[in-house]
Design a protein around this motif. Structure first.
Motif, mmCIF file in Angstrom:
data_model
loop_
_atom_site.group_PDB
_atom_site.id
_atom_site.type_symbol
_atom_site.label_atom_id
_atom_site.label_comp_id
_atom_site.label_asym_id
_atom_site.label_seq_id
_atom_site.Cartn_x
_atom_site.Cartn_y
_atom_site.Cartn_z
ATOM 1 N N GLY A 118 0.810 -1.219 0.000
ATOM 2 C CA GLY A 118 0.000 0.000 0.000
ATOM 3 C C GLY A 118 0.838 1.262 0.000
ATOM 4 O O GLY A 118 0.315 2.353 0.167
ATOM 5 N N ASN A 119 2.156 1.115 -0.189
ATOM 6 C CA ASN A 119 3.051 2.275 -0.157
ATOM 7 C C ASN A 119 3.578 2.638 -1.549
ATOM 8 O O ASN A 119 4.001 1.779 -2.305
ATOM 9 C CB ASN A 119 4.268 2.007 0.728
ATOM 10 C CG ASN A 119 3.888 1.813 2.180
ATOM 11 O OD1 ASN A 119 2.833 2.267 2.621
ATOM 12 N ND2 ASN A 119 4.734 1.131 2.923
ATOM 13 N N LEU A 120 3.562 3.933 -1.844
ATOM 14 C CA LEU A 120 4.242 4.464 -3.017
ATOM 15 C C LEU A 120 5.565 5.036 -2.523
ATOM 16 O O LEU A 120 5.574 5.955 -1.694
ATOM 17 C CB LEU A 120 3.377 5.564 -3.665
ATOM 18 C CG LEU A 120 4.027 6.414 -4.745
ATOM 19 C CD1 LEU A 120 4.551 5.564 -5.902
ATOM 20 C CD2 LEU A 120 3.029 7.433 -5.295
ATOM 21 N N ALA B 14 -1.016 10.212 -4.840
ATOM 22 C CA ALA B 14 -0.973 9.082 -3.906
ATOM 23 C C ALA B 14 -2.265 9.058 -3.096
ATOM 24 O O ALA B 14 -2.883 8.012 -2.899
ATOM 25 C CB ALA B 14 0.232 9.211 -2.978
ATOM 26 N N TYR C 123 -2.891 5.583 -1.593
ATOM 27 C CA TYR C 123 -1.567 5.072 -1.231
ATOM 28 C C TYR C 123 -0.940 5.967 -0.171
ATOM 29 O O TYR C 123 -1.192 7.171 -0.153
ATOM 30 C CB TYR C 123 -0.648 5.039 -2.462
ATOM 31 C CG TYR C 123 -0.877 3.808 -3.287
ATOM 32 C CD1 TYR C 123 -0.088 2.684 -3.110
ATOM 33 C CD2 TYR C 123 -1.919 3.749 -4.201
ATOM 34 C CE1 TYR C 123 -0.320 1.536 -3.838
ATOM 35 C CE2 TYR C 123 -2.158 2.598 -4.941
ATOM 36 C CZ TYR C 123 -1.350 1.491 -4.751
ATOM 37 O OH TYR C 123 -1.577 0.351 -5.456
ATOM 38 N N ASP D 25 5.023 -0.756 -3.457
ATOM 39 C CA ASP D 25 4.355 -1.362 -4.612
ATOM 40 C C ASP D 25 4.813 -0.699 -5.900
ATOM 41 O O ASP D 25 4.713 -1.277 -6.982
ATOM 42 C CB ASP D 25 2.835 -1.191 -4.486
ATOM 43 C CG ASP D 25 2.292 -1.913 -3.274
ATOM 44 O OD1 ASP D 25 2.921 -2.909 -2.859
ATOM 45 O OD2 ASP D 25 1.269 -1.479 -2.730
ATOM 46 N N LEU E 291 1.266 4.373 -10.781
ATOM 47 C CA LEU E 291 0.047 3.761 -10.228
ATOM 48 C C LEU E 291 -0.757 3.106 -11.349
ATOM 49 O O LEU E 291 -1.398 2.074 -11.140
ATOM 50 C CB LEU E 291 -0.782 4.803 -9.458
ATOM 51 C CG LEU E 291 -0.073 5.395 -8.222
ATOM 52 C CD1 LEU E 291 -0.941 6.423 -7.513
ATOM 53 C CD2 LEU E 291 0.355 4.294 -7.240
#
Lengths: 348, 348
Positions: free
Chosen positions: B63-65, B94, B99, B124, B314
């Motif tokens: 769930g992280n950018l 984000a 995110y 991710d 994304l």
């Protein structure tokens, strides 16, 4: 796709059980040095990377320091001097402590379930910025205190609560700013403040009132204006200020952005330079020094606030939950400093 | 301490197996609606919060950018206009995509193992800022391309590689800046550039050379100076520039910070205003408009670069690894725009 060796393969090569591989790689439990060596060699030969999530799961740690920030739609939040300086301070300490920085945005008008960040292990510790004094917010922070979680608020305090707070002395900062304007000979001093839901807005109001009172100047409510800390809100206040301009000698604004916005607004309405009031801003951002005229402002050690808050929460992580640092709420207030420039000086 | 219900308790209350609870909560596999209902109710009654790490582990998603940034010791990186604008753009996208933003700092002089960020599921997708053109860096980025991982570089491109890049047209931007100075009647134009390891420094050099060539002005290498984009490095360049000041009509600087630092340096050495060269900066940061005199500068759409890069990575996440968006490298170059202010105009 990348082929990743499994724990099973490492175990087979080293001639040990999978559980032993886990114990070695997570540094848990007693292991014979010879076994440890064998596992490490096998892992290296196979290029085995323990999965960070699985690893964190085993250790119950994410390695993340969370920073909760208000989300302002379309606002360039990282570009605001206030947030960028605080984040730089937090970032420097996160790096020293080998933590990654996880930015979490609070929805506009919403309250964040801070406790859930810990429950779900998104973060190991967290720092909260821009918390408004509202019941939902208080309740959410209280849960962190009760659970002895490592957290800290920056630049906001809450009357009657025992929260961990790293703050600056905005009463004193505002008092000094307004006192300086009075010493310059100004008596009708308008105040463009931020929203009263922030403790620092209320602190600034206290300082403003104290300075007026000391000088025997009566508070004139028609000289009080409100913005939301954006340049735009300062620009928008120009109309109201211009309508009363003959009754205003000087303006004290709760941040530099609003002061600059108000100046721009007054100029765009055709107010000539010789009729512009004196100005004192707040924050002492880069923009203050560059202004024309350079803007007198109140320096707030935002970078240091960020460093100290990060040090505090990372320090709590090293402690057991029952230790003193977690139990005794932190409440530090750093001093501010008036930086005098041309904008606030009486014209000869 | 907080008491957290376990999966086992949820399973017991719902009268199903623990595996079924997991399948329901992770939305994996076929489940009868009635069973799903029973599990959800039991989870709610017990206040069961699925552990985020365990959940991510099951879904293989964090769930992280990720945003990789250079770490500059003691520098207030978030306070730099360049980074703060890009981060604001990334942050806005984000948030839209739900995110969280994970900031990762690249050690000074070190290369980051980008692939490992994906292997260990720290992120991710990731966006890389400030990548230098060095072999170690190229190799690390190549691994991401080969693995079809969602990544994007901002403001840096690499000759001969097929990397995902979101860039701005610095050749054209610099060409326009120098052409403007020549049109004002300046011919001896000094250039304070950034380090050549950055592609945008080399792009600016191309634009500078092209404008001179077009005007029939020979390149004078003694007019080339180098800084590292900090105000300090601009200030430090003042000594060398001052030594040749009689042979310099104008200065083109690779960012506003260096331009302002150089101006401050020259003033601190006692250079009178009437002997100051004309100036063009780059970035069109807030400081440019506020300068005295206001600084002519080249506007770069940093916020938009951040938005577009985030949208790209994304978007890749939604695709299968073999789809076109992952296979065809992105290479967009946004236009820049010269903003003319008093600093670059010929004095009458």
């Amino acid at each position: 796709m990348v082929i990743i060796a499994s724990r099973k393969e490492v175990a087979q090569l080293a001639g040990v059980s999978e559980a032993t591989v886990s114990r070695v790689l997570n540094g848990v439990g007693p292991i014979r040095e010879e076994t440890r060596q064998r596992v490490m060699e096998a892992a290296e030969r196979l290029g085995y990377t323990p999965n960070a999530l699985a690893q964190s799961f085993a250790r119950r740690r994410s390695g993340n320091l969370g920073v909760v920030m208000p989300y302002l739609p379309k606002a360039r939040i990282f570009s605001a001097y206030y947030f960028s300086e605080i984040l730089s301070g937090i970032g420097s300490k996160a790096l020293e402590g080998k933590y990654d920085l996880l930015m979490l945005f609070r929805e506009p008008g919403g309250t964040m379930d801070y406790l859930n960040l810990f429950r779900t292990q998104k973060v190991d510790a967290c720092i909260i910025l821009g918390a408004k004094d509202e019941e939902g917010e208080r309740a959410a922070i209280r849960q962190l205190s009760e659970g002895r979680h490592p957290y800290c608020l920056i630049n906001q305090h809450f009357e009657g609560e025992s929260f961990h707070v790293m703050d600056a002395d905005h009463v004193e900062g505002s008092y000094e700013a307004v006192k300086h304007l009075i010493e310059q000979g100004f008596r009708r001093i308008a105040f463009l403040n931020g929203p009263p839901e922030y403790s620092n807005s209320r602190d600034r109001m206290s300082g403003y009132c104290r300075a007026l009172e000391e000088a025997g100047i009566e508070l004139d409510e028609s000289l009080l204006f409100e913005g939301n800390f954006s340049r735009k809100s300062g620009f928008a206040a120009a109309e109201k200020v211009a309508a009363r301009l003959k009754g205003i000698d000087a303006v004290f604004a709760a941040n530099d952005r609003m002061a600059i916005g108000l100046q721009q607004g007054l100029r765009s309405m055709g107010v000539p330079e010789e009729e512009m009031p004196a100005f004192v801003g707040y924050d002492d951002s880069d923009a203050a020094e560059l202004g024309a005229p350079p803007l007198t402002s109140v320096r707030v050690p935002f970078y240091e606030l960020g460093c100290l808050a990060a040090e505090h929460v990372l320090g709590m992580l090293e402690q057991t939950p029952s230790s003193a640092v977690s139990r005794i709420p932190l409440h530090r207030k750093l001093p501010t400093r008036l930086v005098i420039r041309a904008s606030s000086l009486k014209r000869k």
